[in-house]
Design an enzyme around this catalytic site. Structure first.
Site, mmCIF file in Angstrom:
data_model
loop_
_atom_site.group_PDB
_atom_site.id
_atom_site.type_symbol
_atom_site.label_atom_id
_atom_site.label_comp_id
_atom_site.label_asym_id
_atom_site.label_seq_id
_atom_site.Cartn_x
_atom_site.Cartn_y
_atom_site.Cartn_z
ATOM 1 N N LYS A 44 47.632 60.612 32.685
ATOM 2 C CA LYS A 44 46.539 60.855 33.629
ATOM 3 C C LYS A 44 46.650 62.265 34.184
ATOM 4 O O LYS A 44 47.706 62.860 34.161
ATOM 5 C CB LYS A 44 46.617 59.851 34.768
ATOM 6 C CG LYS A 44 46.430 58.428 34.272
ATOM 7 C CD LYS A 44 46.007 57.513 35.373
ATOM 8 C CE LYS A 44 45.612 56.164 34.821
ATOM 9 N NZ LYS A 44 44.308 56.146 34.154
ATOM 10 N N HIS B 38 46.142 49.724 24.096
ATOM 11 C CA HIS B 38 45.235 50.630 23.381
ATOM 12 C C HIS B 38 45.944 51.450 22.294
ATOM 13 O O HIS B 38 45.497 51.504 21.146
ATOM 14 C CB HIS B 38 44.561 51.612 24.344
ATOM 15 C CG HIS B 38 43.811 50.945 25.454
ATOM 16 N ND1 HIS B 38 43.077 49.820 25.266
ATOM 17 C CD2 HIS B 38 43.677 51.252 26.763
ATOM 18 C CE1 HIS B 38 42.518 49.449 26.414
ATOM 19 N NE2 HIS B 38 42.875 50.308 27.334
ATOM 20 N N GLU C 94 43.659 61.509 29.825
ATOM 21 C CA GLU C 94 42.632 61.323 30.850
ATOM 22 C C GLU C 94 42.757 62.433 31.889
ATOM 23 O O GLU C 94 43.847 62.955 32.120
ATOM 24 C CB GLU C 94 42.830 59.979 31.553
ATOM 25 C CG GLU C 94 42.685 58.782 30.639
ATOM 26 C CD GLU C 94 42.943 57.480 31.393
ATOM 27 O OE1 GLU C 94 41.975 56.791 31.698
ATOM 28 O OE2 GLU C 94 44.112 57.181 31.677
ATOM 29 N N ARG D 31 32.482 34.791 44.396
ATOM 30 C CA ARG D 31 32.499 34.058 45.668
ATOM 31 C C ARG D 31 31.436 34.548 46.634
ATOM 32 O O ARG D 31 31.052 33.840 47.563
ATOM 33 C CB ARG D 31 33.871 34.218 46.338
ATOM 34 C CG ARG D 31 34.985 33.481 45.648
ATOM 35 C CD ARG D 31 36.310 33.957 46.175
ATOM 36 N NE ARG D 31 36.338 35.433 46.163
ATOM 37 C CZ ARG D 31 37.298 36.189 46.668
ATOM 38 N NH1 ARG D 31 38.325 35.628 47.254
ATOM 39 N NH2 ARG D 31 37.250 37.503 46.599
ATOM 40 N N LYS E 215 35.186 50.694 19.829
ATOM 41 C CA LYS E 215 34.627 52.044 19.656
ATOM 42 C C LYS E 215 34.224 52.265 18.199
ATOM 43 O O LYS E 215 34.938 51.867 17.285
ATOM 44 C CB LYS E 215 35.656 53.106 20.073
ATOM 45 C CG LYS E 215 35.847 53.160 21.585
ATOM 46 C CD LYS E 215 36.832 54.238 21.948
ATOM 47 C CE LYS E 215 37.139 54.224 23.437
ATOM 48 N NZ LYS E 215 36.039 54.695 24.269
ATOM 49 N N LYS F 248 41.753 42.731 30.022
ATOM 50 C CA LYS F 248 43.130 43.195 30.156
ATOM 51 C C LYS F 248 43.445 43.353 31.642
ATOM 52 O O LYS F 248 42.505 43.492 32.425
ATOM 53 C CB LYS F 248 43.329 44.501 29.396
ATOM 54 C CG LYS F 248 42.844 45.748 30.143
ATOM 55 C CD LYS F 248 43.363 47.019 29.524
ATOM 56 C CE LYS F 248 43.687 48.038 30.580
ATOM 57 N NZ LYS F 248 44.090 49.329 30.155
ATOM 58 N N HIS G 247 38.988 47.207 24.721
ATOM 59 C CA HIS G 247 37.709 47.866 24.439
ATOM 60 C C HIS G 247 37.855 49.044 23.470
ATOM 61 O O HIS G 247 36.887 49.470 22.865
ATOM 62 C CB HIS G 247 36.985 48.287 25.726
ATOM 63 C CG HIS G 247 37.621 49.424 26.441
ATOM 64 N ND1 HIS G 247 38.572 49.245 27.399
ATOM 65 C CD2 HIS G 247 37.448 50.758 26.324
ATOM 66 C CE1 HIS G 247 38.953 50.416 27.841
ATOM 67 N NE2 HIS G 247 38.292 51.360 27.214
HETATM 68 N N1 LIG Z 1 36.955 48.084 36.227
HETATM 69 C C1 LIG Z 1 37.363 48.510 35.058
HETATM 70 O O1 LIG Z 1 37.027 49.619 34.601
HETATM 71 C C2 LIG Z 1 38.264 47.658 34.199
HETATM 72 C C3 LIG Z 1 38.739 48.176 32.981
HETATM 73 C C4 LIG Z 1 39.545 47.371 32.158
HETATM 74 C C5 LIG Z 1 39.862 46.095 32.567
HETATM 75 N N2 LIG Z 1 39.401 45.620 33.767
HETATM 76 C C6 LIG Z 1 39.754 44.242 34.136
HETATM 77 O O2 LIG Z 1 38.568 43.524 34.418
HETATM 78 C C7 LIG Z 1 38.785 42.580 35.464
HETATM 79 C C8 LIG Z 1 37.788 42.842 36.595
HETATM 80 O O3 LIG Z 1 38.009 44.152 37.096
HETATM 81 P P1 LIG Z 1 37.052 44.822 38.181
HETATM 82 O O4 LIG Z 1 37.462 46.232 38.268
HETATM 83 O O5 LIG Z 1 35.638 44.494 37.914
HETATM 84 O O6 LIG Z 1 37.550 44.067 39.522
HETATM 85 P P2 LIG Z 1 36.792 44.016 40.931
HETATM 86 O O7 LIG Z 1 35.840 45.131 41.089
HETATM 87 O O8 LIG Z 1 37.866 43.812 41.948
HETATM 88 O O9 LIG Z 1 35.927 42.678 40.825
HETATM 89 C C9 LIG Z 1 36.516 41.397 40.894
HETATM 90 C C10 LIG Z 1 35.426 40.354 40.810
HETATM 91 O O10 LIG Z 1 36.029 39.066 40.889
HETATM 92 C C11 LIG Z 1 35.348 38.282 41.868
HETATM 93 N N3 LIG Z 1 36.319 37.342 42.420
HETATM 94 C C12 LIG Z 1 37.437 37.615 43.125
HETATM 95 N N4 LIG Z 1 38.071 36.477 43.457
HETATM 96 C C13 LIG Z 1 37.339 35.457 42.946
HETATM 97 C C14 LIG Z 1 37.472 34.046 42.968
HETATM 98 N N5 LIG Z 1 38.496 33.425 43.570
HETATM 99 N N6 LIG Z 1 36.535 33.317 42.334
HETATM 100 C C15 LIG Z 1 35.484 33.900 41.712
HETATM 101 N N7 LIG Z 1 35.305 35.234 41.672
HETATM 102 C C16 LIG Z 1 36.221 35.998 42.282
HETATM 103 C C17 LIG Z 1 34.857 39.314 42.863
HETATM 104 O O11 LIG Z 1 33.752 38.882 43.611
HETATM 105 P P3 LIG Z 1 33.898 38.115 45.013
HETATM 106 O O12 LIG Z 1 34.836 38.899 45.851
HETATM 107 O O13 LIG Z 1 32.498 38.066 45.503
HETATM 108 O O14 LIG Z 1 34.432 36.772 44.668
HETATM 109 C C18 LIG Z 1 34.410 40.427 41.919
HETATM 110 O O15 LIG Z 1 33.138 40.138 41.400
HETATM 111 C C19 LIG Z 1 40.255 42.741 35.855
HETATM 112 O O16 LIG Z 1 41.034 41.838 35.110
HETATM 113 C C20 LIG Z 1 40.585 44.165 35.400
HETATM 114 O O17 LIG Z 1 41.963 44.309 35.120
HETATM 115 C C21 LIG Z 1 38.610 46.378 34.581
#
Ligand SMILES: NC(=O)c1ccc[n+]([C@@H]2O[C@H](COP(=O)([O-])OP(=O)(O)OC[C@H]3O[C@@H](n4cnc5c(N)ncnc54)[C@H](OP(=O)(O)O)[C@@H]3O)[C@@H](O)[C@H]2O)c1
Length: 482
Positions: free
Chosen positions: A329, A238, A214, A51, A180, A146, A176
């Site tokens: 953790k 996992h 972790e 967004r 590995k 996930k 993920h």
């Molecule tokens: N981070 C990790 O290490 C990790 C590990 C495993 C799984 N995950 C999974 O991966 C996913 C993303 O995680 P993240 O940590 O990257 O989250 P994040 O940092 O909160 O990023 C969320 C993203 O979604 C966008 N977004 C939010 N609302 C939106 C909407 N209505 N329309 C379009 N885009 C929107 C945000 O950008 P804007 O605010 O600009 O829209 C941002 O780019 C989640 O499902 C999480 O459970 C993450």
């Protein structure tokens, strides 16, 4: 020896959540590494979508910074060439903004993939709009992060929503851990060698331990984590996937459904777990760091940051062999390991002085990926027959030399598999549902009993009760060490 890079077909990859943490830390740097390795073809395009009001230059600058942070050794010209392939569309998953522009950007005749790197609550909305706006046709692929649901009912509902717009062959549910190198090596070791498979059963294996430890806490992700806990966040996905790969029957072929059918059979053969075979813990405060409860801002939280379980698989191969799973953790070290502990020799010709010796095959997923087989030999020197256990150690870094550094990380490999259309390392809908069907009653059980997680010291191996889970059966956890 290592990198026989086969370039994938040209593709358009849209990363929903392209400005988020996962995109910045894993997806974009991973794509850059594949670009450098020659696997991402020059005609490929990557489009960030979120967004935030960014022009393409601002998105490219963000991506450049992210890659620079994660990939310290890089060639400036290659980074420029990669960044040129990035575009950006401002889009709202829950509204109509940006969808026509995205549809206009998609090219004909290339693979289309859509990575859902957004909060799980948006997965359904994205699927609906991708389909509704004609952005994703029957050949497109979607990658779903996930957590996939938080129980059986929500996972079923999500599967049903996705199925309204995409066939199972188009859906790539990411775990993920499956990307590995060592996890895939597990299959190579089991099914590529004659040595292990005849011993891989209850007759020869005393027990199997799976540890994912972790050192980090939950700070920063507290709100999400406190709703999930170790069971939902780690065990259901996992650890369960690792358990499947270590316990499954040999598939007839190394093909997606053949492998996933065998994994599913393992999950369906899991017995319910007795309450006294589950230990849950919560890390206490230390001198430097706050407690779990302070991290999640929930002074009465009963969510576990540690879980240990004894699990049984009711089938011919494994009846009677326990599998011990443990994750947590703020533990002593960051390490993931599977240890296959073989039984004692049936009769020791060396008598009691020889001591008790067991072969252990330890498979390290991180750090220092590799395998060690502990074998028993004679302690060198005169003075009788004393036995000692020594490791036959194979670390990828040593065995493969400098080329080991080029091994793609999990996300890189999995994204390339999506483009190739290979679902072997992704979870099928029925697998995820079966995993929740097994997990739900365990969680419901401790909620109904009102169990409170046991506090444990930060930097330890978890609560004392986890050690007792093993001790009372004459077994011992392997040390948690980096
Ligand atoms: N981070 C990790 O290490 C990790 C590990 C495993 C799984 N995950 C999974 O991966 C996913 C993303 O995680 P993240 O940590 O990257 O989250 P994040 O940092 O909160 O990023 C969320 C993203 O979604 C966008 N977004 C939010 N609302 C939106 C909407 N209505 N329309 C379009 N885009 C929107 C945000 O950008 P804007 O605010 O600009 O829209 C941002 O780019 C989640 O499902 C999480 O459970 C993450």
């Amino acid at each position: 020896m290592v990198s026989r890079v086969i370039p994938v077909e040209p593709f358009d990859l849209v990363i929903f959540g392209g400005t988020g943490d996962l995109a910045r830390r894993k997806i974009l740097p991973g794509l850059f590494r594949r670009f450098v390795a020659g696997q991402m073809p020059r005609e490929a395009r990557v489009v960030g979508a979120a967004r935030s009001e960014l022009d393409v230059g601002a998105f490219q600058a963000m991506a450049r910074e992210a890659v620079e942070e994660e990939v310290p050794r890089r060639d400036g010209a290659e980074l420029d060439a990669f960044i040129e392939r990035l575009g950006y569309v401002q889009i709202d998953a829950t509204g109509e903004q940006g969808w026509s522009e995205l549809a206009f950007r998609m090219r004909e005749g290339v693979v289309r993939a859509f990575y859902f790197s957004v909060a799980p609550g948006l997965f359904g909305a994205l699927a609906e709009r991708l389909h509704g706006h004609g952005v994703a046709g029957p050949d497109a692929r979607i990658v779903v992060e996930k957590p996939f649901g938080r129980d059986l009912a929500s996972a079923r509902a999500l599967n049903a929503t996705l199925a309204e717009h995409f066939s199972e062959g188009q859906i790539y549910r990411i775990d993920h851990y499956l990307g590995k190198e060592t996890v895939q090596n597990l299959m190579a070791v089991r099914f590529g060698n004659m040595l292990f498979e005849p011993l891989w059963n209850a007759q020869y294996v005393d027990h199997i331990q799976i540890t994912v430890a972790e050192t980090v806490g939950v700070a920063g992700r507290g709100a999400y984590y406190d709703q999930a806990g170790a069971m939902r966040d780690m065990v259901q996905n996992h650890l369960m996937q690792l358990l499947c790969l270590i316990a499954m029957e040999p598939p007839a072929r190394f093909e997606p459904d053949a492998v996933r059918d065998e994994k599913l059979k393992v999950i369906r053969s899991l017995d319910p777990v007795e309450p006294y075979h589950i230990v849950r813990g919560q890390y206490d405060r230390s001198e430097e760091c706050p407690s779990y409860r302070a991290d999640v801002d929930g002074l009465r939280s009963r969510t576990e940051s540690f879980a240990a379980l004894k699990v049984h698989i009711s089938n011919w191969r494994w009846a009677g062999t326990p599998f011990y799973l443990r994750t947590g953790k703020r533990l002593k070290a960051r390490t993931s390991e599977i240890a296959v502990v073989f039984k004692d020799a049936p009769h020791s010709i060396f008598g009691v002085e020889g001591g008790r010796h067991r072969n252990v095959l330890s498979i390290r997923l991180q750090p220092n990926e590799g395998m060690t087989l502990h074998v028993t030999i004679k302690e060198p020197g005169p003075g009788g027959m004393r036995l000692v256990d020594v490791p036959l150690d194979m670390s990828f870094a040593e065995a493969l030399g400098p080329e080991a550094e080029d091994i793609p990380d999990a996300y890189e490999r999995l994204i390339m598999d999506v483009i190739r259309g290979n679902q072997t390392l992704f979870m099928r809908g029925d697998e995820v549902e079966a995993a929740w069907a097994w997990t739900d009653p365990l969680i419901a059980g401790w909620e109904a009993r009102g169990d409170v997680p046991k506090p444990y010291e930060q930097g330890s191996a978890g609560p004392e009760d986890a050690a007792v889970l093993m001790y009372r059966e004459g077994r011992k956890w392997r040390e948690i060490k980096a």
